[in-house]
Design an enzyme around this catalytic site. Structure first.
Site, PDB file in Angstrom:
ATOM      1  N   LYS A  71      -9.560 -10.478  -6.044  1.00 22.43           N
ATOM      2  CA  LYS A  71      -8.902 -10.688  -7.352  1.00 22.43           C
ATOM      3  C   LYS A  71      -7.936 -11.874  -7.371  1.00 22.43           C
ATOM      4  CE  LYS A  71      -8.766  -6.215  -9.612  1.00 22.43           C
ATOM      5  NZ  LYS A  71      -7.898  -5.123 -10.042  1.00 22.43           N
ATOM      6  N   ASP A 107      -7.057  -5.043 -16.723  1.00 25.23           N
ATOM      7  CA  ASP A 107      -6.511  -3.761 -16.244  1.00 25.23           C
ATOM      8  C   ASP A 107      -5.318  -3.317 -17.095  1.00 25.23           C
ATOM      9  OD1 ASP A 107      -8.291  -3.292 -14.148  1.00 25.23           O
ATOM     10  OD2 ASP A 107      -7.141  -4.514 -12.753  1.00 25.23           O
TER      11      ASP A 107
HETATM   12  P1  NAP Z   1      -1.979  -1.389  -4.183  1.00 21.12           P
HETATM   13  O1  NAP Z   1      -2.058  -2.778  -4.701  1.00 21.12           O
HETATM   14  O2  NAP Z   1      -2.267  -1.132  -2.744  1.00 21.12           O
HETATM   15  O3  NAP Z   1      -0.478  -0.836  -4.502  1.00 21.12           O
HETATM   16  C1  NAP Z   1      -0.093   0.439  -4.065  1.00 21.12           C
HETATM   17  C2  NAP Z   1       1.363   0.714  -4.475  1.00 21.12           C
HETATM   18  O4  NAP Z   1       1.707   2.022  -4.012  1.00 21.12           O
HETATM   19  C3  NAP Z   1       2.374  -0.241  -3.823  1.00 21.12           C
HETATM   20  O5  NAP Z   1       3.458  -0.451  -4.675  1.00 21.12           O
HETATM   21  C4  NAP Z   1       2.816   0.553  -2.595  1.00 21.12           C
HETATM   22  O6  NAP Z   1       4.075   0.163  -2.093  1.00 21.12           O
HETATM   23  C5  NAP Z   1       2.873   1.948  -3.171  1.00 21.12           C
HETATM   24  N1  NAP Z   1       2.801   2.991  -2.153  1.00 21.12           N
HETATM   25  C6  NAP Z   1       1.769   3.232  -1.301  1.00 21.12           C
HETATM   26  N2  NAP Z   1       2.070   4.289  -0.511  1.00 21.12           N
HETATM   27  C7  NAP Z   1       3.308   4.713  -0.891  1.00 21.12           C
HETATM   28  C8  NAP Z   1       4.158   5.771  -0.465  1.00 21.12           C
HETATM   29  N3  NAP Z   1       3.786   6.621   0.518  1.00 21.12           N
HETATM   30  N4  NAP Z   1       5.355   5.928  -1.082  1.00 21.12           N
HETATM   31  C9  NAP Z   1       5.727   5.100  -2.075  1.00 21.12           C
HETATM   32  N5  NAP Z   1       4.970   4.067  -2.526  1.00 21.12           N
HETATM   33  C10 NAP Z   1       3.765   3.883  -1.946  1.00 21.12           C
HETATM   34  O7  NAP Z   1      -2.930  -0.429  -4.993  1.00 21.12           O
HETATM   35  P2  NAP Z   1      -3.363  -0.551  -6.563  1.00 21.12           P
HETATM   36  O8  NAP Z   1      -4.653  -1.250  -6.663  1.00 21.12           O
HETATM   37  O9  NAP Z   1      -2.210  -1.060  -7.323  1.00 21.12           O
HETATM   38  O10 NAP Z   1      -3.641   1.002  -6.918  1.00 21.12           O
HETATM   39  C11 NAP Z   1      -2.563   1.931  -7.076  1.00 21.12           C
HETATM   40  C12 NAP Z   1      -3.095   3.227  -7.678  1.00 21.12           C
HETATM   41  O11 NAP Z   1      -3.570   2.975  -9.012  1.00 21.12           O
HETATM   42  C13 NAP Z   1      -4.284   3.811  -6.901  1.00 21.12           C
HETATM   43  O12 NAP Z   1      -4.157   5.210  -6.874  1.00 21.12           O
HETATM   44  C14 NAP Z   1      -5.494   3.410  -7.714  1.00 21.12           C
HETATM   45  O13 NAP Z   1      -6.562   4.346  -7.627  1.00 21.12           O
HETATM   46  C15 NAP Z   1      -4.920   3.418  -9.137  1.00 21.12           C
HETATM   47  N6  NAP Z   1      -5.615   2.481 -10.029  1.00 21.12           N
HETATM   48  C16 NAP Z   1      -6.126   2.981 -11.180  1.00 21.12           C
HETATM   49  C17 NAP Z   1      -6.790   2.139 -12.062  1.00 21.12           C
HETATM   50  C18 NAP Z   1      -7.358   2.710 -13.327  1.00 21.12           C
HETATM   51  O14 NAP Z   1      -8.152   2.035 -14.014  1.00 21.12           O
HETATM   52  N7  NAP Z   1      -6.979   3.925 -13.699  1.00 21.12           N
HETATM   53  C19 NAP Z   1      -6.920   0.774 -11.779  1.00 21.12           C
HETATM   54  C20 NAP Z   1      -6.374   0.288 -10.590  1.00 21.12           C
HETATM   55  C21 NAP Z   1      -5.720   1.157  -9.706  1.00 21.12           C
HETATM   56  P3  NAP Z   1       4.181  -0.765  -0.766  1.00 21.12           P
HETATM   57  O15 NAP Z   1       3.018  -1.708  -0.777  1.00 21.12           O
HETATM   58  O16 NAP Z   1       5.458  -1.513  -0.908  1.00 21.12           O
HETATM   59  O17 NAP Z   1       4.129   0.157   0.372  1.00 21.12           O
END
Ligand code: NAP
Length: 287
Positions: A71, A107
């Site tokens: 991305k 998104d």
């Molecule tokens: P990402 O880029 O890896 O970001 C993950 C986020 O979660 C970061 O801010 C990370 O913080 C935080 N995090 C991870 N483990 C944690 C913990 N144990 N405690 C507190 N914070 C924590 O992932 P993403 O792509 O943004 O996806 C995030 C979520 O959104 C996922 O569950 C995904 O399935 C969902 N999502 C949904 C859609 C939809 O269309 N509904 C689209 C995209 C994503 P640090 O990096 O600072 O640790």
């Protein structure tokens, strides 16, 4: 589906991609509207992304979606990038306009449209956003562009996304009317104070996702007041522990399942100029 000599190609770039729901959604919508388009998945793996992008540009594709890990990496190979995608720092949809590749990010639009479906008006109050990764970035930028007056972004100060939270808040405060600040998700007093001023709480962390569905990003529920609308980006499970606990406290809630549907619907419109029949696609692919 009939493939003809005129059928136009598009699809999804990233790795892994085989699990994606996008081919089912997009191909069903093309068929329903009688469009001679087809959508396939292309696992970019270790291949050279620029070579793949150049091939798709030359092959008269209508465009494509982009997922992790491509991305951000795709951005230098595009001819134009929308303001929202530039602020987010990532592209998930590309339109091929006669060999000119234009990058979008749908998104955040998927999020704002699904929230509107739930009857929530973004302009009506402050927002607390948990997380600062990819999903959080698109939600933060689109919400700021669509009228959220103030945004509190909470991420663990020790986490790898904290610098992105600071970049996001600075860009949003500079380029939109929204005031954005960053706080430490591990500071219970900061979280409680943000929630007391907010009417919307959004979880955009991974916490609560299968197979750790018993986890929650809110260690302390004290700040969950009944006037909060609570939205969880996680769609597996459909109802997370956070949403269940919020409902028990009288909050209205929304699930990330339809963010997924609407980000695809926005991409469909960018490519075809037509509206995706979302009610039919919802019944077919999301029930
Ligand atoms: P990402 O880029 O890896 O970001 C993950 C986020 O979660 C970061 O801010 C990370 O913080 C935080 N995090 C991870 N483990 C944690 C913990 N144990 N405690 C507190 N914070 C924590 O992932 P993403 O792509 O943004 O996806 C995030 C979520 O959104 C996922 O569950 C995904 O399935 C969902 N999502 C949904 C859609 C939809 O269309 N509904 C689209 C995209 C994503 P640090 O990096 O600072 O640790």
């Amino acid at each position: 589906m009939e493939i003809s000599g005129h059928t136009r190609l598009g699809g999804l770039l990233g790795s892994p991609v085989a699990h994606s729901i996008s081919p089912a959604m997009q191909n069903a919508a093309f068929q329903m509207l009688g469009l001679d388009f087809v959508y396939l998945c292309f696992d970019t793996g270790k291949a050279d992304l620029s070579t793949i992008v150049e091939a798709l540009r030359e092959m008269n594709t209508y465009g494509f979606n982009v997922t992790m890990p491509d991305k951000q990496q795709i951005m230098p190979y595009l001819d134009e990038i929308t303001d929202a995608a530039r602020l987010i720092g990532a592209v998930n949809t590309v339109k091929n306009e006669d060999g000119r590749l234009i990058g979008y990010n749908t998104d955040g639009l998927g999020f704002t449209r699904s929230l509107k479906d739930c009857g929530y008006d973004l302009g009506c109050g402050e927002m607390t956003l948990l997380g600062a990764g990819g999903a959080a970035s698109s939600i933060a930028v689109q919400s700021a562009m669509d009228g959220v007056p103030a945004l509190h972004i909470l991420n663990r100060r020790s986490g790898k996304s904290y610098p992105n939270a600071e970049r996001l808040a600075a860009a949003i405060s500079r380029e939109t009317p929204c005031r954005a600040e960053v706080l430490d998700l591990d500071d219970p007093a900061a979280l409680c104070s943000c929630l007391s001023r907010s009417s919307l709480l959004v979880n955009a962390t991974n916490v609560g996702m299968e197979p750790q569905a018993d986890a929650t990003p809110l260690k302390d529920l004290a700040g969950l007041h009944s006037d909060l609308f609570v939205y969880d980006c996680i769609y597996h499970p459909k109802k997370t522990r956070l949403l269940k606990e919020a409902e028990e406290r009288g909050c209205r809630t929304g699930s990330g399942l339809y963010m997924l549907l609407y980000q695809g619907a926005e991409a469909f419109t960018i490519w075809t100029g037509q509206k995706m029949p979302v009610d039919e696609i919802r019944r077919l692919c999301f029930s």
